[in-house]
Design a protein around this motif. Structure first.
Motif, PDB file in Angstrom:
ATOM      1  N   ARG A   1     -51.444 -60.707 -17.404  1.00 42.98           N
ATOM      2  CA  ARG A   1     -51.308 -59.375 -17.995  1.00 42.98           C
ATOM      3  C   ARG A   1     -52.656 -58.853 -18.482  1.00 42.98           C
ATOM      4  O   ARG A   1     -52.961 -57.661 -18.349  1.00 42.98           O
ATOM      5  CB  ARG A   1     -50.307 -59.426 -19.151  1.00 42.98           C
ATOM      6  N   GLU A   2     -53.452 -59.742 -19.050  1.00 39.41           N
ATOM      7  CA  GLU A   2     -54.772 -59.321 -19.526  1.00 39.41           C
ATOM      8  C   GLU A   2     -55.653 -58.871 -18.367  1.00 39.41           C
ATOM      9  O   GLU A   2     -56.395 -57.890 -18.485  1.00 39.41           O
ATOM     10  CB  GLU A   2     -55.433 -60.472 -20.283  1.00 39.41           C
ATOM     11  N   ARG A   3     -55.578 -59.582 -17.244  1.00 42.60           N
ATOM     12  CA  ARG A   3     -56.378 -59.182 -16.086  1.00 42.60           C
ATOM     13  C   ARG A   3     -55.919 -57.837 -15.536  1.00 42.60           C
ATOM     14  O   ARG A   3     -56.736 -57.001 -15.141  1.00 42.60           O
ATOM     15  CB  ARG A   3     -56.309 -60.264 -15.002  1.00 42.60           C
TER      16      ARG A   3
ATOM     17  N   TYR B   1     -49.158 -69.418 -20.852  1.00 42.94           N
ATOM     18  CA  TYR B   1     -50.496 -69.637 -20.313  1.00 42.94           C
ATOM     19  C   TYR B   1     -50.644 -69.135 -18.880  1.00 42.94           C
ATOM     20  O   TYR B   1     -51.761 -69.041 -18.372  1.00 42.94           O
ATOM     21  CB  TYR B   1     -50.840 -71.126 -20.388  1.00 42.94           C
ATOM     22  N   THR B   2     -49.530 -68.819 -18.244  1.00 47.21           N
ATOM     23  CA  THR B   2     -49.579 -68.195 -16.926  1.00 47.21           C
ATOM     24  C   THR B   2     -49.423 -66.686 -17.031  1.00 47.21           C
ATOM     25  O   THR B   2     -50.168 -65.920 -16.415  1.00 47.21           O
ATOM     26  CB  THR B   2     -48.469 -68.761 -16.023  1.00 47.21           C
ATOM     27  N   VAL B   3     -48.462 -66.227 -17.854  1.00 47.98           N
ATOM     28  CA  VAL B   3     -48.116 -64.805 -17.905  1.00 47.98           C
ATOM     29  C   VAL B   3     -49.167 -63.979 -18.642  1.00 47.98           C
ATOM     30  O   VAL B   3     -49.622 -62.945 -18.146  1.00 47.98           O
ATOM     31  CB  VAL B   3     -46.733 -64.621 -18.557  1.00 47.98           C
TER      32      VAL B   3
ATOM     33  N   GLY C   1     -51.097 -51.654 -13.917  1.00 46.74           N
ATOM     34  CA  GLY C   1     -49.921 -52.338 -14.436  1.00 46.74           C
ATOM     35  C   GLY C   1     -48.939 -52.752 -13.381  1.00 46.74           C
ATOM     36  O   GLY C   1     -47.880 -53.275 -13.682  1.00 46.74           O
ATOM     37  N   THR C   2     -49.247 -52.496 -12.099  1.00 53.77           N
ATOM     38  CA  THR C   2     -48.276 -52.799 -11.052  1.00 53.77           C
ATOM     39  C   THR C   2     -48.746 -53.850 -10.081  1.00 53.77           C
ATOM     40  O   THR C   2     -47.974 -54.343  -9.284  1.00 53.77           O
ATOM     41  CB  THR C   2     -47.955 -51.525 -10.242  1.00 53.77           C
ATOM     42  N   SER C   3     -50.045 -54.201 -10.093  1.00 51.87           N
ATOM     43  CA  SER C   3     -50.542 -55.180  -9.136  1.00 51.87           C
ATOM     44  C   SER C   3     -51.522 -56.087  -9.828  1.00 51.87           C
ATOM     45  O   SER C   3     -51.822 -55.929 -10.991  1.00 51.87           O
ATOM     46  CB  SER C   3     -51.217 -54.487  -7.945  1.00 51.87           C
ATOM     47  N   GLY C   4     -52.058 -57.022  -9.081  1.00 57.70           N
ATOM     48  CA  GLY C   4     -53.053 -57.923  -9.651  1.00 57.70           C
ATOM     49  C   GLY C   4     -52.480 -59.285  -9.896  1.00 57.70           C
ATOM     50  O   GLY C   4     -51.942 -59.573 -10.944  1.00 57.70           O
ATOM     51  N   ARG C   5     -52.551 -60.089  -8.886  1.00 59.20           N
ATOM     52  CA  ARG C   5     -52.027 -61.437  -8.983  1.00 59.20           C
ATOM     53  C   ARG C   5     -53.131 -62.370  -9.430  1.00 59.20           C
ATOM     54  O   ARG C   5     -54.297 -62.153  -9.152  1.00 59.20           O
ATOM     55  CB  ARG C   5     -51.494 -61.858  -7.611  1.00 59.20           C
ATOM     56  N   SER C   6     -52.751 -63.411 -10.127  1.00 57.52           N
ATOM     57  CA  SER C   6     -53.722 -64.401 -10.576  1.00 57.52           C
ATOM     58  C   SER C   6     -54.513 -64.925  -9.394  1.00 57.52           C
ATOM     59  O   SER C   6     -53.970 -65.094  -8.301  1.00 57.52           O
ATOM     60  CB  SER C   6     -52.992 -65.564 -11.257  1.00 57.52           C
ATOM     61  N   PRO C   7     -55.820 -65.201  -9.554  1.00 58.38           N
ATOM     62  CA  PRO C   7     -56.604 -65.749  -8.454  1.00 58.38           C
ATOM     63  C   PRO C   7     -56.024 -67.026  -7.895  1.00 58.38           C
ATOM     64  O   PRO C   7     -56.245 -67.367  -6.752  1.00 58.38           O
ATOM     65  CB  PRO C   7     -57.979 -66.007  -9.107  1.00 58.38           C
TER      66      PRO C   7
END
Length: 328
Positions: free
Chosen positions: A293-295, A287-289, A302-308
């Protein structure tokens, strides 16, 4: 889950992605429910006072004072000592839901005590009316700020429900206040409580359905295990209690009382269900990973983008915590 699939969602060295919330269910779920009951009862009690339904107003005002007292007791018990709550009043931090909530409770609780004391003693009617009105103004915020508090953590099933969860809590609190009123009000004057029960149950059901539909995968904990059972029972009691109040409760005092108990119980179980769903989502790395990945896939990165909700530690701040209250 097969071992290979589980390994795909494990973090470094097999450690959980998020720390499991250490809050005790009785303390925190009780704090959530009692605070909601208090806030909604203050608003409903002010309405009963204004329309001359004094018996209903007396019960709702007393219920609000008692509920907020128990809610504060549960919060302080979870914090460990009263000084931790008082420490949060040393500053005003607009970016902290817990800090603003502490100030809200500090202002709201004395108003409920004054309103209840005036109603029960029959003295200082003007001061009591002013306290009643002031508590009613703060009541909606007291009812919903705990949803904001949960959504401000990194726990997936709480954080992702940030849009609808306040409405879920508002509807649930309305049914609880209506249930309390139905236990006290004679059938001849309980019309507003019956309508409040119907409106609250409808708001809760619609908001919860929209929340789960929008959340996708992260909504699974609300439908599985102990949390799922609690949520289903809560909705059955809430909708069933409201239906009973709107039908047989119009003529039968016994039916009104049964519906009141069902509404109060359903509202409490919903808070416990939300609590356990959050804990379950923190324990399962999927539920975290997967949402992360979808975001990233949606952004084509595919290399950045951390959960809000993620901070420097990867989830909820340094060290991967759950966004636990700063007073701890």
């Amino acid at each position: 889950m097969p071992r290979a699939e589980f390994r795909e969602f494990s973090s470094y060295y097999g450690r959980p992605v998020l720390k499991r919330p250490t809050w005790q269910a009785t303390d925190i779920a009780g704090y959530l429910w009692l605070g909601g009951l208090a806030g909604a009862s203050s608003l409903a009690g002010a309405g009963a006072h204004a329309t001359g339904r004094r018996q209903t107003a007396r019960v709702l005002k007393s219920g609000a004072a008692g509920a907020i007292s128990l809610s504060l007791a549960a919060l302080v018990h979870d914090l460990g000592r009263p000084a931790r709550f008082l420490n949060m009043l040393r500053v005003v931090k607009p970016t902290s839901p817990m800090n603003l909530g502490s100030w809200l409770l500090a202002g709201y609780a004395p108003l409920t005590f004054a309103a209840a004391a005036s109603e029960l003693s029959g003295r200082l009617a003007r001061a009591g009316a002013a306290a009643t009105a002031s508590a009613a103004v703060l009541g909606p915020a007291v009812t919903t700020y705990t949803a904001v508090l949960l959504a401000d953590t990194a726990v997936p099933s709480w954080h992702e429900g940030y849009r609808e969860l306040p409405f879920v809590f508002a509807g649930s609190a309305a049914t609880a206040a209506a249930g309390l009123g139905l236990l006290a009000a004679p059938c001849a004057v309980s019309g507003p409580m019956r309508r409040l029960a119907g409106a609250g149950a409808a708001l809760e059901a619609v908001a919860l359905r929209r929340m789960k539909r929008r959340m996708g995968l992260v909504a699974e904990p609300y439908e599985r295990g102990s949390a799922g059972r609690l949520m289903r029972t809560a909705q059955t009691l809430g909708l069933g209690g409201a239906a009973l109040a709107l039908t047989a409760g119009r003529r039968s005092r016994a039916a009104a009382a049964v519906s009141g108990v069902a509404l109060l119980t359903g509202s409490a179980l919903l808070r416990f269900g939300v609590f356990h769903a959050g804990v379950a989502s923190a324990e399962d790395p999927r539920y975290t990973v997967l949402p992360q990945r979808e975001r990233m896939a949606a952004r084509g990165d595919g290399t950045s983008g951390r959960s809000p909700a993620a901070g420097p530690g990867g989830a909820g701040g340094p060290g991967g915590g759950t966004g636990r209250r700063g007073a701890d």
